[in-house]
Design a protein around this motif. Structure first.
Motif, PDB file in Angstrom:
ATOM      1  N   SER A   1      47.800 -16.218  61.008  1.00 27.63           N
ATOM      2  CA  SER A   1      48.734 -15.361  61.723  1.00 27.63           C
ATOM      3  C   SER A   1      50.100 -15.437  61.052  1.00 27.63           C
ATOM      4  CB  SER A   1      48.861 -15.802  63.176  1.00 27.63           C
ATOM      5  OG  SER A   1      49.628 -17.004  63.260  1.00 27.63           O
ATOM      6  N   LEU A   2      50.987 -14.567  61.472  1.00 23.92           N
ATOM      7  CA  LEU A   2      52.362 -14.601  60.978  1.00 23.92           C
ATOM      8  C   LEU A   2      53.004 -15.961  61.242  1.00 23.92           C
ATOM      9  CD1 LEU A   2      54.620 -12.575  59.798  1.00 23.92           C
ATOM     10  CD2 LEU A   2      55.477 -12.573  62.151  1.00 23.92           C
ATOM     11  N   LEU A   3      52.571 -16.645  62.294  1.00 25.08           N
ATOM     12  CA  LEU A   3      53.152 -17.942  62.642  1.00 25.08           C
ATOM     13  C   LEU A   3      52.944 -18.976  61.545  1.00 25.08           C
ATOM     14  CD1 LEU A   3      52.066 -18.283  66.389  1.00 25.08           C
ATOM     15  CD2 LEU A   3      54.150 -17.260  65.471  1.00 25.08           C
ATOM     16  N   GLU A   4      51.926 -18.783  60.698  1.00 25.91           N
ATOM     17  CA  GLU A   4      51.566 -19.797  59.699  1.00 25.91           C
ATOM     18  C   GLU A   4      51.637 -19.309  58.260  1.00 25.91           C
ATOM     19  OE1 GLU A   4      48.275 -22.619  61.298  1.00 25.91           O
ATOM     20  OE2 GLU A   4      47.694 -20.598  61.900  1.00 25.91           O
TER      21      GLU A   4
ATOM     22  N   GLN B   1      55.418 -13.763  56.605  1.00 27.29           N
ATOM     23  CA  GLN B   1      56.727 -13.880  57.254  1.00 27.29           C
ATOM     24  C   GLN B   1      57.806 -13.192  56.428  1.00 27.29           C
ATOM     25  OE1 GLN B   1      57.478 -18.049  57.937  1.00 27.29           O
ATOM     26  NE2 GLN B   1      55.648 -18.293  59.206  1.00 27.29           N
ATOM     27  N   ARG B   2      57.823 -13.459  55.133  1.00 21.33           N
ATOM     28  CA  ARG B   2      58.851 -12.838  54.283  1.00 21.33           C
ATOM     29  C   ARG B   2      58.780 -11.321  54.337  1.00 21.33           C
ATOM     30  NH1 ARG B   2      57.412 -17.148  50.895  1.00 21.33           N
ATOM     31  NH2 ARG B   2      55.936 -15.842  49.740  1.00 21.33           N
ATOM     32  N   ALA B   3      57.574 -10.774  54.246  1.00 23.67           N
ATOM     33  CA  ALA B   3      57.422  -9.324  54.269  1.00 23.67           C
ATOM     34  C   ALA B   3      57.860  -8.744  55.608  1.00 23.67           C
ATOM     35  CB  ALA B   3      55.962  -8.950  53.981  1.00 23.67           C
ATOM     36  N   GLN B   4      57.472  -9.394  56.704  1.00 26.87           N
ATOM     37  CA  GLN B   4      57.826  -8.876  58.025  1.00 26.87           C
ATOM     38  C   GLN B   4      59.316  -9.003  58.287  1.00 26.87           C
ATOM     39  OE1 GLN B   4      55.384  -7.488  60.642  1.00 26.87           O
ATOM     40  NE2 GLN B   4      57.428  -6.603  60.583  1.00 26.87           N
ATOM     41  N   PHE B   5      59.897 -10.142  57.919  1.00 33.85           N
ATOM     42  CA  PHE B   5      61.320 -10.352  58.168  1.00 33.85           C
ATOM     43  C   PHE B   5      62.170  -9.425  57.303  1.00 33.85           C
ATOM     44  CE2 PHE B   5      60.201 -15.033  59.331  1.00 33.85           C
ATOM     45  CZ  PHE B   5      59.563 -14.582  60.475  1.00 33.85           C
TER      46      PHE B   5
ATOM     47  N   ALA C   1      54.639 -11.015  69.309  1.00 31.94           N
ATOM     48  CA  ALA C   1      53.567 -11.940  69.697  1.00 31.94           C
ATOM     49  C   ALA C   1      52.333 -11.796  68.811  1.00 31.94           C
ATOM     50  CB  ALA C   1      53.186 -11.705  71.157  1.00 31.94           C
ATOM     51  N   ASP C   2      52.139 -10.615  68.244  1.00 27.71           N
ATOM     52  CA  ASP C   2      51.034 -10.392  67.309  1.00 27.71           C
ATOM     53  C   ASP C   2      51.395  -9.169  66.477  1.00 27.71           C
ATOM     54  OD1 ASP C   2      48.700 -10.018  65.898  1.00 27.71           O
ATOM     55  OD2 ASP C   2      47.368 -10.292  67.626  1.00 27.71           O
ATOM     56  N   THR C   3      51.899  -9.420  65.267  1.00 29.64           N
ATOM     57  CA  THR C   3      52.387  -8.323  64.430  1.00 29.64           C
ATOM     58  C   THR C   3      51.256  -7.499  63.826  1.00 29.64           C
ATOM     59  OG1 THR C   3      52.563  -9.853  62.546  1.00 29.64           O
ATOM     60  CG2 THR C   3      54.545  -9.501  63.878  1.00 29.64           C
ATOM     61  N   ARG C   4      49.999  -7.862  64.076  1.00 27.76           N
ATOM     62  CA  ARG C   4      48.874  -7.074  63.579  1.00 27.76           C
ATOM     63  C   ARG C   4      48.637  -5.822  64.421  1.00 27.76           C
ATOM     64  NH1 ARG C   4      43.901 -10.300  64.417  1.00 27.76           N
ATOM     65  NH2 ARG C   4      44.954 -10.586  66.417  1.00 27.76           N
ATOM     66  N   VAL C   5      49.181  -5.775  65.640  1.00 26.12           N
ATOM     67  CA  VAL C   5      48.875  -4.680  66.562  1.00 26.12           C
ATOM     68  C   VAL C   5      49.583  -3.402  66.108  1.00 26.12           C
ATOM     69  CG1 VAL C   5      48.941  -3.882  68.948  1.00 26.12           C
ATOM     70  CG2 VAL C   5      48.645  -6.334  68.451  1.00 26.12           C
ATOM     71  N   GLU C   6      48.809  -2.355  65.919  1.00 28.44           N
ATOM     72  CA  GLU C   6      49.383  -1.057  65.571  1.00 28.44           C
ATOM     73  C   GLU C   6      49.887  -0.382  66.841  1.00 28.44           C
ATOM     74  OE1 GLU C   6      48.160   3.101  63.263  1.00 28.44           O
ATOM     75  OE2 GLU C   6      46.707   1.476  63.483  1.00 28.44           O
TER      76      GLU C   6
END
Length: 343
Positions: A98-101, A106-110, A210-215
């Protein structure tokens, strides 16, 4: 069915683990993999004459570590079958991070959210410290899908896929009977559900972070809230704190909360000008720390994305969102169908 409450100082307060005892011993969620919480769960189960080695089935509402963290350890002790929706299974069986790990994710999302270096570093340090403690042992999962049913000591649990908070969030619906058991005319059947974090009694569950995978996380969650309104359960058993005696009313309250927040986003873009995700998060929530540095911009992104999908805002190549129309119909994005009878 018995409820065991476990300490949780990181997320939404006390975690609830629900226990079915009898020919089959089954748990709904497990709590987080921390020594103090493990001891609390062992003690609570011991009071019921149960050990980790006695557990036959574990039904997880979603992948977050405060709900799934001890599943691997219990499974190792007992060989229990661990069921979770297929969309969330990869995040606890070790086949996906997950993004948490995942530092690269994380870099791409942030970057996409425009997080400045200082809060980014604070969040990454927090996640690094917390996830090392919370991860738990790997889990051999048995994925389930929407509508599947499971018999547990005479109770039929039906999995209801209600995504938004996570991609694979599920409720487990079941029936209860009230009234005089000796008088058929006096008995009434009611539908209830274990709901994890889909709705909570005090907090509004985070969407987006909470879950960045959700479209389309907000749109997806709105659909799940509408489904709860239509199901009109008589009671919901959440993953934190205490039972919800009118789940439809709680779902309607959360729906209205998101309608108001979306209106705030529109008003902010109109009055304060264009904003990227981090700027909008600051406008909505102010200064943030630890896990909220993830949840704040995640929530802001969910609302901006929902508005973009509706053609109300547009996003430029630099990640800034601009209002496209002066007076959009925000109410139209949040349907509220009439509640059905639960009799």
């Amino acid at each position: 069915m018995q409820r065991i409450q476990l300490g949780n100082t990181v997320f939404e307060g006390e975690n609830d683990v629900y226990v079915f005892d009898g020919e089959t011993t089954a748990l709904i969620d497990t709590g987080v993999s921390l020594p103090a919480v493990r001891d609390e769960l062992r003690s609570g189960l011991s009071d019921l004459g149960i050990s980790f080695g006695d557990v036959d089935e574990i039904f997880l509402t979603h992948w977050h570590p405060d709900h799934s963290g001890l599943a691997g350890e219990i499974q190792a002790a007992s060989g229990a079958t661990v069921r979770i929706h297929g969309a969330d299974a990869p995040l606890i069986d070790g086949s996906q991070q997950s993004l948490l790990e995942d530092p690269a994710a994380q870099r791409a999302q942030f970057d996409a959210w425009g997080l400045p270096e200082a809060p980014r570093a604070e969040l990454q340090a927090f996640l690094g410290n917390v996830m090392e403690d919370l991860r738990g042992e790997p889990v051999d999962t048995t994925p389930l899908s929407d509508g599947e049913t499971f018999a547990v000591n005479g109770t039929q649990l039906t999995a209801v896929h209600l995504p938004g908070h996570t991609a694979g969030s599920v409720a487990y619906e079941f029936e209860t009977e009230e009234g005089d058991p000796s008088n058929r005319a006096d008995r009434t059947r009611r539908r209830e559900a274990f709901v994890g974090d889909i709705i909570l009694p005090e907090y509004t569950p985070n969407v987006g972070g909470a879950d960045t995978r959700v479209e389309d996380p907000l749109g997806t969650y709105v659909e799940s809230l509408v489904s709860i309104l239509e199901r009109d359960w008589s009671r919901a058993w959440p993953g934190h704190r205490y039972p919800i005696d009118d789940p439809a009313a709680r779902a309607a309250t959360i729906l209205e909360h998101h309608r108001r927040r979306t209106q705030r986003v529109v008003d902010s873009l109109r009055e304060e000008g264009p904003a990227d995700v981090w700027t909008m998060s600051a406008r909505l929530f102010g200064d943030l720390e630890n896990i909220h540095i993830l949840h704040g911009p995640g929530e802001a992104a969910a609302h901006l994305d929902h508005l973009q999908r509706a053609g109300i805002v547009e996003r430029d190549d630099d990640g800034e969102y601009t209002l496209c129309c002066e007076s959009p119909d925000v109410d139209a994005l949040f349907p509220a169908p009439a509640r059905s009878s639960n009799a």
